[in-house]
Design a protein around this motif. Structure first.
Motif, PDB file in Angstrom:
ATOM      1  N   ALA A 114       1.663   4.373  27.294  1.00  0.00           N
ATOM      2  CA  ALA A 114       1.962   3.405  26.225  1.00  0.00           C
ATOM      3  C   ALA A 114       1.211   2.098  26.446  1.00  0.00           C
ATOM      4  N   VAL A 132       1.304   9.026  23.589  1.00  0.00           N
ATOM      5  CA  VAL A 132       2.560   8.974  24.340  1.00  0.00           C
ATOM      6  C   VAL A 132       3.229  10.339  24.331  1.00  0.00           C
ATOM      7  N   GLY A 133       3.377  10.932  23.142  1.00  0.00           N
ATOM      8  CA  GLY A 133       3.988  12.252  23.047  1.00  0.00           C
ATOM      9  C   GLY A 133       3.193  13.313  23.786  1.00  0.00           C
ATOM     10  N   ILE A 158       3.946  13.036  27.560  1.00  0.00           N
ATOM     11  CA  ILE A 158       5.265  13.584  27.874  1.00  0.00           C
ATOM     12  C   ILE A 158       5.214  15.106  27.887  1.00  0.00           C
ATOM     13  N   GLY A 197       5.010   9.126  29.792  1.00  0.00           N
ATOM     14  CA  GLY A 197       5.023   8.490  28.482  1.00  0.00           C
ATOM     15  C   GLY A 197       4.887   6.981  28.585  1.00  0.00           C
ATOM     16  N   LEU A 207       9.096  11.071  31.469  1.00  0.00           N
ATOM     17  CA  LEU A 207       9.339   9.711  30.991  1.00  0.00           C
ATOM     18  C   LEU A 207       8.283   8.758  31.532  1.00  0.00           C
ATOM     19  N   ILE A 262      11.646   5.321  24.977  1.00  0.00           N
ATOM     20  CA  ILE A 262      11.015   6.621  25.234  1.00  0.00           C
ATOM     21  C   ILE A 262      12.049   7.483  25.937  1.00  0.00           C
ATOM     22  N   GLU A 263      12.296   8.706  25.429  1.00  0.00           N
ATOM     23  CA  GLU A 263      13.387   9.505  26.001  1.00  0.00           C
ATOM     24  C   GLU A 263      13.146  11.017  25.912  1.00  0.00           C
ATOM     25  N   VAL A 296       9.342   7.905  18.066  1.00  0.00           N
ATOM     26  CA  VAL A 296       8.505   8.100  19.254  1.00  0.00           C
ATOM     27  C   VAL A 296       8.591   9.571  19.650  1.00  0.00           C
ATOM     28  N   ASN A 319       8.218  13.251  21.425  1.00  0.00           N
ATOM     29  CA  ASN A 319       8.100  13.776  22.784  1.00  0.00           C
ATOM     30  C   ASN A 319       7.011  14.828  22.903  1.00  0.00           C
ATOM     31  N   GLU A 325      15.578   7.968  29.934  1.00  0.00           N
ATOM     32  CA  GLU A 325      15.158   7.028  28.888  1.00  0.00           C
ATOM     33  C   GLU A 325      15.016   5.620  29.453  1.00  0.00           C
ATOM     34  N   GLY A 382      12.197   9.516  20.849  1.00  0.00           N
ATOM     35  CA  GLY A 382      12.535   8.118  21.032  1.00  0.00           C
ATOM     36  C   GLY A 382      12.447   7.346  19.728  1.00  0.00           C
TER      37      GLY A 382
END
Length: 266
Positions: free
Chosen positions: A154, A163-164, A167, A150, A147, A217-218, A197, A199, A250, A184
Motif C-alpha cells: 500500500a 494490494v489485493g 494478499i 497487503g 496482511l 486491510i483484513e 479493499v 483481498n 486486520e 477491507g
C-alpha cells in the motif's frame, strides 16, 4: 465518495487506533480455556468506557442484518470466520479464536482484528493432536503474513489491485481459501467508508492510492482451501461452508508520502 484525511485527522484516527490496540491486547491476554466470549465482550466494554471511547460495533445495523449488533466485539471461534456474536459457551484448549474490534474516539474510528489459539499455557492440548495445532498456527501465521504483504504493497501511487494481489499471493500460495465477497474498507469518520479493499485482485488495476487515504486491510483465510461460506441463524456469524477453521487479521493504515502508516498499534 472517497475522503482523503489531513495529517491532523490521521493523528486523530491513530489515537482511536491506540485504544483499539490496547483493548485487543487485554482481550488476547484474558482469552483462555474456560473463559466465555461474553466475558471478553464485557471486559472490552469496560475498557472502552475507561478510555472515553464509543463502541463502533454495538448497535451497528447494516441493511442485510436482522437487527442491531449486540456486542462490542466480534468473537469468531474455529469455523466461524467473522461477525461472531459473543456467546456464553466457554472457550476450550485448542480453539482458534478470532476477535474483531473497532471504536470511535472524538468522532474518529479505527478497526483491527487478530486470531490466536486458545491455550492453557503448560497444559497439554485436549482437543486435537500437535499436528492439528501446528496446522492452526500455520493458518494464523499465513493470515498475518498476508496482511503484512497487503500493508507493504500500500504505497503512494500504486493501485488498489496491487494490494489485493499481494494478499492473494501469500494466501493462495499457501493453499488457503479466502472469504468470498468480503474485504477491507475505508475507515475514519465512519467504520465503513469507500473504497472497498479487495483481498484478491489483478495488479495495476483500480484506484490509485494517494496520501491521506485511510483504509482497513483484513484478509480472512480458510484452512480448507474453499472460499464459500454460510450464515448462522443469528444472521451475523459467517462460517466456512466446509467446516474448516478460519483466521482473520486486520489493521487500519494511512497512506502517507513516506509509505503506509499502521494506526492500530500501541
Amino acid at each position: 465518495m472517497i475522503e482523503l484525511k489531513t495529517p491532523g485527522e490521521i493523528d486523530a484516527i491513530d489515537a482511536a487506533g491506540s485504544v483499539v490496540a490496547r483493548i485487543l491486547t487485554a482481550v488476547r491476554e484474558r482469552a483462555a480455556p474456560g473463559v466465555r466470549p461474553t466475558e471478553l465482550d464485557a471486559l472490552a466494554a469496560d475498557l472502552i468506557a475507561e478510555a472515553g471511547a464509543v463502541s463502533s460495533f454495538r448497535g451497528y445495523h447494516p441493511r442485510w442484518a436482522p437487527g442491531p449488533y449486540p456486542g462490542v466485539l466480534c468473537v469468531s471461534v474455529n469455523d466461524a470466520v467473522v461477525h461472531g456474536i459473543p456467546a456464553r459457551t466457554k472457550l476450550k484448549q485448542g480453539d482458534l479464536l478470532s476477535v474483531d474490534f473497532a471504536v470511535h474516539l472524538d468522532g474518529w474510528c479505527a478497526d483491527a482484528a487478530f486470531s490466536m489459539l486458545v491455550s492453557g499455557g503448560s497444559e497439554a492440548s485436549m482437543n486435537g493432536s500437535a499436528r492439528s495445532t501446528s496446522a492452526d498456527e500455520k493458518l494464523i501465521r499465513t493470515t498475518e503474513a498476508a496482511l503484512q504483504a497487503g500493508i507493504d504493497a500500500a504505497q503512494p501511487g500504486v493501485r488498489m489491485g496491487d494490494v489485493g494481489h499481494a494478499i492473494a499471493q501469500v494466501a493462495r500460495g499457501a493453499g488457503y481459501g479466502m472469504l468470498a465477497d468480503h474485504g477491507g474498507h475505508g475507515v475514519g469518520r465512519s467504520m465503513h467508508e469507500e473504497p472497498h479493499v479487495p483481498n484478491e485482485s489483478k495488479p495495476r488495476r483500480g484506484l490509485r492510492l494517494q496520501p491521506g487515504l485511510v483504509i482497513a486491510i483484513e484478509p480472512m483465510l480458510h484452512a480448507g482451501g474453499r472460499d464459500s461460506y454460510r450464515h448462522d441463524r443469528d444472521g451475523w456469524t459467517i462460517r466456512t461452508a466446509d467446516g474448516s477453521r478460519a483466521a482473520h487479521a486486520e489493521h487500519t493504515i494511512a497512506i502517507t508520502e513516506q509509505g503506509p502508516r499502521i494506526l492500530t498499534l500501541r
